[in-house]
Design a protein around this motif. Structure first.
Motif, PDB file in Angstrom:
ATOM      1  N   PRO A   1      11.994   5.159  -9.471  1.00  0.00           N
ATOM      2  CA  PRO A   1      12.649   3.881  -9.774  1.00  0.00           C
ATOM      3  C   PRO A   1      13.028   3.108  -8.503  1.00  0.00           C
ATOM      4  O   PRO A   1      13.392   3.716  -7.478  1.00  0.00           O
ATOM      5  N   ALA A   2      12.965   1.783  -8.596  1.00  0.00           N
ATOM      6  CA  ALA A   2      13.277   0.928  -7.443  1.00  0.00           C
ATOM      7  C   ALA A   2      14.683   1.197  -6.908  1.00  0.00           C
ATOM      8  O   ALA A   2      14.894   1.224  -5.690  1.00  0.00           O
ATOM      9  N   LEU A   3      15.644   1.420  -7.799  1.00  0.00           N
ATOM     10  CA  LEU A   3      17.018   1.684  -7.372  1.00  0.00           C
ATOM     11  C   LEU A   3      17.089   2.932  -6.496  1.00  0.00           C
ATOM     12  O   LEU A   3      17.800   2.954  -5.482  1.00  0.00           O
ATOM     13  N   GLU A   4      16.356   3.962  -6.853  1.00  0.00           N
ATOM     14  CA  GLU A   4      16.358   5.194  -6.060  1.00  0.00           C
ATOM     15  C   GLU A   4      15.716   4.957  -4.689  1.00  0.00           C
ATOM     16  O   GLU A   4      16.220   5.431  -3.667  1.00  0.00           O
ATOM     17  N   ILE A   5      14.633   4.212  -4.658  1.00  0.00           N
ATOM     18  CA  ILE A   5      13.961   3.912  -3.389  1.00  0.00           C
ATOM     19  C   ILE A   5      14.891   3.119  -2.470  1.00  0.00           C
ATOM     20  O   ILE A   5      15.059   3.451  -1.291  1.00  0.00           O
ATOM     21  N   VAL A   6      15.517   2.090  -3.028  1.00  0.00           N
ATOM     22  CA  VAL A   6      16.414   1.256  -2.227  1.00  0.00           C
ATOM     23  C   VAL A   6      17.639   2.057  -1.789  1.00  0.00           C
ATOM     24  O   VAL A   6      18.102   1.919  -0.653  1.00  0.00           O
TER      25      VAL A   6
ATOM     26  N   LEU B   1       0.832  -1.204   0.000  1.00  0.00           N
ATOM     27  CA  LEU B   1       0.000   0.000   0.000  1.00  0.00           C
ATOM     28  C   LEU B   1       0.869   1.257   0.000  1.00  0.00           C
ATOM     29  O   LEU B   1       0.529   2.262  -0.620  1.00  0.00           O
ATOM     30  N   TYR B   2       1.997   1.188   0.695  1.00  0.00           N
ATOM     31  CA  TYR B   2       2.924   2.320   0.747  1.00  0.00           C
ATOM     32  C   TYR B   2       3.727   2.436  -0.553  1.00  0.00           C
ATOM     33  O   TYR B   2       3.815   3.516  -1.142  1.00  0.00           O
ATOM     34  N   TRP B   3       4.306   1.303  -0.989  1.00  0.00           N
ATOM     35  CA  TRP B   3       5.194   1.347  -2.154  1.00  0.00           C
ATOM     36  C   TRP B   3       4.468   1.734  -3.432  1.00  0.00           C
ATOM     37  O   TRP B   3       5.068   2.365  -4.306  1.00  0.00           O
ATOM     38  N   THR B   4       3.192   1.381  -3.566  1.00  0.00           N
ATOM     39  CA  THR B   4       2.473   1.748  -4.790  1.00  0.00           C
ATOM     40  C   THR B   4       2.320   3.255  -4.922  1.00  0.00           C
ATOM     41  O   THR B   4       2.163   3.763  -6.032  1.00  0.00           O
TER      42      THR B   4
ATOM     43  N   VAL C   1       6.217  -4.751  -6.937  1.00  0.00           N
ATOM     44  CA  VAL C   1       5.066  -4.012  -6.392  1.00  0.00           C
ATOM     45  C   VAL C   1       4.755  -2.805  -7.271  1.00  0.00           C
ATOM     46  O   VAL C   1       3.595  -2.554  -7.610  1.00  0.00           O
ATOM     47  N   ASN C   2       5.780  -2.079  -7.663  1.00  0.00           N
ATOM     48  CA  ASN C   2       5.566  -0.875  -8.472  1.00  0.00           C
ATOM     49  C   ASN C   2       5.232  -1.196  -9.928  1.00  0.00           C
ATOM     50  O   ASN C   2       4.860  -0.308 -10.685  1.00  0.00           O
ATOM     51  N   SER C   3       5.351  -2.463 -10.318  1.00  0.00           N
ATOM     52  CA  SER C   3       4.945  -2.902 -11.656  1.00  0.00           C
ATOM     53  C   SER C   3       3.592  -3.611 -11.606  1.00  0.00           C
ATOM     54  O   SER C   3       3.243  -4.338 -12.532  1.00  0.00           O
TER      55      SER C   3
END
Length: 175
Positions: free
Chosen positions: A32-37, A23-26, A92-94
């Protein structure tokens, strides 16, 4: 409360939190996932350094860097953890939450295999029955999904690798 009960309570709390994470990640799907990580790594590092200083564990932290085997397993665990988060956030973001979730459903099966073959643990007949049922559930989901759950296996495999490496590290978890 006994340690086993505390452990079960902590585990249950963690799994509930992890279940709500999509619910948060969406809400961050445009990042981009790399930036989040990367943000997760950087901010965790600073938070934990402050935490270690406040807990007066600087000397223990310095001691860790003197043991090459411990450093090896820390780097290995961090690499697996980073890969796991990258795969999870990407899925999740996909809009592939089911694949991410299936990965965390498969993960205990891989952990049990690791326990059996790497750490030479034994299983009771009830545990073996549970493993067979869970494996059948994963196979059924794969048939329904109509393809091999490769991304799910990536999530499960990286978390299993992280768990194995962490088991080899004999230091305070905060450190």
């Amino acid at each position: 409360m006994e340690n086993n009960q505390k452990g079960m309570l902590y585990s249950l709390s963690a799994f509930i939190l992890w279940g709500l994470f999509p619910l948060y990640w969406t809400n961050l799907k445009n990042i981009p996932a790399l930036e989040i990580v990367s943000h997760r790594i950087i901010w965790s590092f600073f938070f934990l350094i402050i935490f270690v200083i406040l807990k007066k564990q600087k000397n223990e932290l310095v001691e860790i860097f003197k043991n090459k085997k411990t450093i090896y397993y820390i780097i290995l665990a961090a690499t697996f953890n980073c890969a796991n988060w990258m795969a999870y956030i990407f899925l999740v973001n996909s809009n592939r939450v089911l694949e991410a979730s299936l990965g965390y459903f498969i993960n205990p099966l891989l952990l049990i295999l690791a326990g059996r073959f790497i750490f030479k643990e034994t299983l009771s007949k009830y545990q073996k029955t549970a493993i067979i049922l869970a494996t059948l559930g994963v196979c059924y989901m794969s048939i329904i999904y109509q393809k091999l759950p490769l991304y799910s296996l990536l999530v499960a495999g990286t978390f299993t690798g992280y768990s194995i490496a962490k088991k080899k590290i004999k230091i305070d978890p905060i450190l």
